[in-house]
Design a protein around this motif. Structure first.
Motif, mmCIF file in Angstrom:
data_model
loop_
_atom_site.group_PDB
_atom_site.id
_atom_site.type_symbol
_atom_site.label_atom_id
_atom_site.label_comp_id
_atom_site.label_asym_id
_atom_site.label_seq_id
_atom_site.Cartn_x
_atom_site.Cartn_y
_atom_site.Cartn_z
ATOM 1 N N ILE A 233 5.830 -5.603 0.666
ATOM 2 C CA ILE A 233 6.626 -4.365 0.644
ATOM 3 C C ILE A 233 6.349 -3.553 -0.631
ATOM 4 C CG2 ILE A 233 8.773 -5.236 -0.431
ATOM 5 C CD1 ILE A 233 10.207 -3.709 1.957
ATOM 6 N N LEU A 234 5.972 -4.266 -1.695
ATOM 7 C CA LEU A 234 5.629 -3.585 -2.945
ATOM 8 C C LEU A 234 4.245 -2.927 -2.821
ATOM 9 C CD1 LEU A 234 6.326 -3.072 -5.928
ATOM 10 C CD2 LEU A 234 5.428 -5.323 -6.465
ATOM 11 N N LEU A 235 3.339 -3.610 -2.119
ATOM 12 C CA LEU A 235 1.961 -3.128 -2.021
ATOM 13 C C LEU A 235 1.807 -1.885 -1.143
ATOM 14 C CD1 LEU A 235 0.147 -6.569 -1.635
ATOM 15 C CD2 LEU A 235 0.323 -5.191 -3.691
ATOM 16 N N VAL A 236 2.768 -1.660 -0.224
ATOM 17 C CA VAL A 236 2.631 -0.476 0.636
ATOM 18 C C VAL A 236 3.299 0.747 0.002
ATOM 19 C CG1 VAL A 236 2.374 -1.733 2.794
ATOM 20 C CG2 VAL A 236 4.651 -1.106 2.029
ATOM 21 N N ASN A 237 3.746 0.629 -1.245
ATOM 22 C CA ASN A 237 4.307 1.779 -1.949
ATOM 23 C C ASN A 237 3.244 2.439 -2.824
ATOM 24 O OD1 ASN A 237 7.385 2.306 -1.647
ATOM 25 N ND2 ASN A 237 7.055 0.132 -1.304
#
Lengths: 411, 251
Positions: A233-237
């Motif tokens: 979820i952090l990487l798709v920001n």
């Protein structure tokens, strides 16, 4: 980029410093555990030492024909010690040896035949000492009696010299430093004497504390997030992967420094208990104070060292599928760092040149110099530069892993 | 407009398996206009999640490309991420923090100003009926509350494209309705929405266009009426099963 890293760092720090369990492990536990552990060990060592010194050693002396008078000479010297002496004849030797094995007695001394005559004729004879090296009391009795009998030997020699009409001064050719007080011939400064003792062990403790505390936070930092599914979820920001890596690395480094500081304070509190075990070391830590220059040098070397260690832990954490796998993978690295720490404990004042060049080793050697107050700025800066260079290489490798979906998602 | 062009994704075979490579997605193409909800349908292992992961920049396509307007996923990853809100069922939130804290945090990571974050947060909390639990730790929330939180976080930056993998999976009927109603409202607001699901009832009710994927290949693509007209069946579920059940028309 750095703004994002600090946003990530702030969250990691909030997690770290509001999680009671983590705070306990990182800060409170070393403050309690180290003094507790060393006080227990110190007390146990002291108790054992006093038990041994107060113990009445049971010594068996086997007399022999023609040795009656000389045996008395030795028995007199034994009477001055805390001993209980039993005399036997040669037929009981085997039985006494069995008693030694079963720790019923501490020492068996077998006199050879005709010692009385051999003494008169200045002939060398051999005394047989039997002891049990696995029994502390037997070992202690052996060394005590060995010293007492050496004094008997010296007295006999002195008597022979005097009887021969010579001065007993013939026994010594010269003395060393007897005409001067100790402080006038040892030209080391007080700080460096203390520092010599401290420098033996503190670099080892510092590197171990930094590594152990990095592991407490670092393994969970990426491997734990992968395991819990919170990394994706952090990487798709809109945050770059370099910012994520830097944010996490800084949080691991801060955890390492906080934990190591707490452990060092725990060690300082524990040092009074260390006196009971290794008196020099304990006193050295209690009395040792660093100059402001040494403190500055210490900070300059420790921060890059913490960055290097955090990067090492983080690369394992990034590669591992989960925390358990990370724990298995980090162990060989931890052992290697421990070996480096132990190696620098063993080296003398002048470490080999390769140690000054090798990353991590050179930081440990420079820490040694700093504690001895003999650090050279050139060596400090070189160690800092190599630590930062290796850290940069590791961070680059972590970044590559963050861009590799096989490593990150195990697809 | 979102365009998927000849998208393929190949993985290395797992250890012990005879195949050296696995083609998870094979030459997939579709497009989706603003205001449209696109449903990607397929059984487990069909390649739906892999397709969505390629769209979200989490993994790179082996070949083909994805476009949002003039930007493509291979060259403009960061711009792409600013335009999409992505959520899969295996993406979890750090249970130590509250929904409110996480919204602020993700807002800042998405370069939003604090006042914009507050405004956006308040709208999402109201729309998704979250106001009762925004200050509770995520660990302490029910599955539905966690899912609502994840939805809100993935949309904090008000993306043009919303990509949700099984958005109602494991949710009770009330939470499921709240999420689907919210997606409809977003589509009405002109967003592009792509969802994957097994649930044909939800798909039929929600989506404007469909793509049925089996073993990585697009078997059917179009509106409900286009798909049914070209088949021997009168509903989407039967068309879907005709591709996957033994004895089905296309198996």
């Amino acid at each position: 980029m750095f703004k994002d890293s600090f946003i990530i760092l702030r969250k990691e720090l909030k997690r770290m410093f509001t999680d009671r369990r983590l705070i306990f492990m990182l800060v409170i536990l070393p403050l309690i555990m180290l003094p507790l552990m060393y006080s227990f060990m110190g007390k146990a060592t002291k108790t054992r030492q006093s038990e041994i010194s107060e113990y009445t050693s049971r010594i068996v002396v086997c007399t022999a024909l023609g040795s009656e008078e000389s045996t008395e000479l030795f028995l007199t010297s034994l009477a001055a010690l805390n001993t209980e002496v039993e005399t036997i004849n040669s037929q009981s030797i085997e039985e006494t040896q069995e008693r030694l094995t079963s720790k019923d007695v501490e020492l068996l001394i077998v006199m050879p035949d005709n010692v009385d005559d051999r003494l008169l004729e200045n002939e060398v004879f051999d005394l047989s000492f039997y002891h049990n090296s696995t029994a502390d009391f037997s070992d202690f009795a052996f060394s005590q009696v060995e010293l007492a009998f050496a004094a008997v030997s010296e007295a006999v020699v002195r008597e022979r010299i005097i009887e021969g009409g010579m001065s007993e001064e013939i026994l010594s050719v010269f003395t060393i430093n007897e005409s001067m007080p100790a402080e006038s011939y040892d030209l080391a400064t007080e700080g460096s004497i203390m520092g010599k003792i401290i420098s033996m062990m503190m670099p080892f403790f510092i590197v171990i504390y930094l590594f152990a505390n990095s592991m407490k936070v670092g393994l969970d930092s990426v491997a734990g997030e992968k395991e819990r599914g919170t990394l994706a979820i952090l990487l798709v920001n809109q945050v770059s992967r370099l910012s994520i890596v830097l944010g996490k690395m800084m949080s691991v480094m801060i955890a390492a420094i906080v934990g190591a500081t707490s452990s060092a304070i725990g060690l300082k509190i524990a040092s009074r208990y260390l006196i009971g075990m290794y008196s020099d070391t304990g006193e050295a830590i209690v009395e040792y104070t660093m100059t402001s220059t040494a403190l500055l040098q210490f900070a300059i070397i420790v921060i890059p060292l913490a960055i290097l260690i955090s990067s090492l832990v983080l690369i394992v954490s990034t590669f591992a599928k989960n925390v358990k796998e990370g724990q298995g993978m980090i162990m060989p690295v931890y052992l290697a760092v421990m070996v480096m720490g132990v190696t620098t404990m063993q080296i003398g004042d002048t470490p080999p040149n390769w140690m000054r060049l090798a990353p991590l080793f050179n930081s440990l050697v420079v820490l040694k110099d700093i504690f001895m107050q003999t650090a050279v700025w050139g060596n400090i800066l070189f160690a800092v530069a190599t630590s930062l260079l290796v850290s940069a290489v590791l961070i680059f490798a972590i970044l590559r892993m963050f861009n590799n979906e096989r490593v990150l998602f195990r697809v | 407009m979102l365009r998927v062009e000849n998208l393929s994704k190949q993985f290395k075979g797992s250890r012990g398996s005879s195949a050296k490579t696995v083609l998870a997605v094979n030459n997939l193409s579709f497009q989706c206009k603003p205001g449209e909800i696109y449903g990607l349908l397929g059984p487990n292992g069909a390649g739906k999640t892999t397709t969505l992961r390629c769209l979200s920049t989490l993994i790179k396509p082996t070949s083909g490309n994805v476009f949002i307007d003039s930007y493509n996923v291979l060259e403009h990853g960061k711009v792409f991420r600013s335009k999409i809100g992505f959520l899969t069922s295996d993406m979890k939130l750090d249970g130590y923090f509250t929904p409110d804290y996480m919204m602020n945090w993700f807002g800042r990571l998405n370069k939003m100003e604090d006042d914009v974050i507050q405004e956006r947060k308040s709208k999402l909390f109201t729309d998704l009926q979250m106001t009762d639990f925004i200050h509770k730790k995520i660990d302490k929330l029910s599955t539905g509350m966690k899912q609502k939180t994840a939805v809100a976080i993935s949309l904090i930056h008000d993306p043009d494209v919303i990509i949700f993998d099984e958005p109602t999976n494991g949710l009770d009927i009330v939470t499921s309705k709240a999420v689907t109603d919210f997606l409809v409202s977003r589509a009405e607001a002109g967003k592009i929405i792509i969802i994957s699901t097994h649930n044909m009832t939800i798909a039929e009710k929600l989506c404007h266009r469909f793509g049925i994927i089996v073993e990585g290949e697009m078997k059917e693509e179009g509106t409900l009426s286009e798909i049914i007209e070209g088949s021997n069946w009168d509903n989407l579920e039967d068309v879907f099963f005709s591709y996957i059940l033994p004895g089905g028309d296309h198996v």
